[in-house]
Scaffold this active site. Structure first.
Site, PDB file in Angstrom:
ATOM      1  CG  ASP A 126    -168.967  93.403 -26.762  1.00  0.00           C
ATOM      2  OD1 ASP A 126    -168.463  94.307 -27.450  1.00  0.00           O
ATOM      3  OD2 ASP A 126    -169.282  93.551 -25.570  1.00  0.00           O
ATOM      4  CG  ASP A 149    -175.993 103.563 -32.490  1.00  0.00           C
ATOM      5  OD1 ASP A 149    -176.272 104.779 -32.437  1.00  0.00           O
ATOM      6  OD2 ASP A 149    -176.838 102.665 -32.312  1.00  0.00           O
ATOM      7  CG  ASP A 185    -173.385 109.606 -40.935  1.00  0.00           C
ATOM      8  OD1 ASP A 185    -173.246 109.293 -39.737  1.00  0.00           O
ATOM      9  OD2 ASP A 185    -174.278 109.124 -41.663  1.00  0.00           O
TER      10      ASP A 185
END
Length: 244
Positions: A126, A149, A185
């Site tokens: 992590d 994400d 994006d």
């Protein structure tokens, strides 16, 4: 509140009073896919020279790389193709990549070995914990966060890695003049990134228009990104430098 929940609440409250950071929501879901034979072999054969463990503690980059070259940290490198490409193109820099998914780590190591890249180390852990426990303050030249994400559902926005707390952590780890470079994006995420960065103290936006920057040549154009652009999808790059 149940007895179990009450104990958990007290534990978190006690830790926070002691100045410890407790991570309540993770920005990723660990989907542990199967390793290919090549990925497993790459990890087994080359972890000793390329791998970093959270348990190793604070990283001393000059010792780790046996030189004083500037250090670039990439958070979430996926399968590692772009990271290996960047490391190969810039032998005057040292690269550290963090990725939580083991197949990606194996693929990255395999590609680096195939390309004879020696200025790259990788870590399967992590990133928040690596930043907190292993990266000294004022040591990084660049931090890269490419296509994290987006957690596009509004109820999941709290899982997005970019937050006011996160960008302050990055600022602490950067050298003065060091750059935090993000790309996404997902337009809404780009807007949220920009808002968080513009609200954060201690940064200068490197954009001439005070928002986004053109994709720099140092960030490779991925096959996925190229396909998206051909379909008219946007990509937003942000670069902010740490103030003196």
């Amino acid at each position: 509140m149940t007895e179990k929940n009450e104990k958990t609440h007290k534990t978190i409250e006690q830790a926070e009073q002691e100045g410890k950071y407790i991570r309540k929501v993770r920005s990723f879901v660990k989907r542990e896919g199967r390793l290919t034979n090549n990925q497993e072999r790459a990890i087994n054969d080359h972890w000793q020279t390329m791998g970093l463990n959270h348990s190793d503690g604070v990283i001393d980059a000059p010792t780790l790389f046996a030189n004083e070259n500037p250090v670039v940290l990439e958070i979430g490198f996926g399968m590692g193709k772009s990271l290996v490409e960047m490391a190969k193109a810039a032998p005057e820099l040292n690269f550290i990549g963090i990725e939580v998914h083991k197949p990606g780590v194996g693929a990255c190591i395999s590609s680096a070995v195939e390309e004879s890249v020696s200025n790259l180390k990788v870590c399967e852990h992590d990133a928040i914990e690596i930043l907190a426990d292993c990266i000294p303050d004022d040591t990084l030249t660049t931090v890269q966060l490419f296509f994290p994400d987006p957690w596009h559902k509004k109820k999941h926005h709290k899982r997005r890695i970019v937050s006011a707390e996160f960008v302050e952590t990055i600022r602490q780890k950067l050298k003065v003049g060091g750059v935090f470079h993000m790309a996404t994006d997902w337009e809404n995420y780009a807007e949220c990134m920009l808002e968080d960065m513009q609200s954060a103290p201690g940064y200068n936006n490197l954009s001439e228009s005070n928002d986004y920057v053109p994709r720099p040549d140092s960030r490779p154009l991925t096959k996925f990104e190229n396909r998206g652009q051909n379909l008219g999808h946007g990509v937003w790059d942000l670069q902010f430098a740490k103030k003196a």
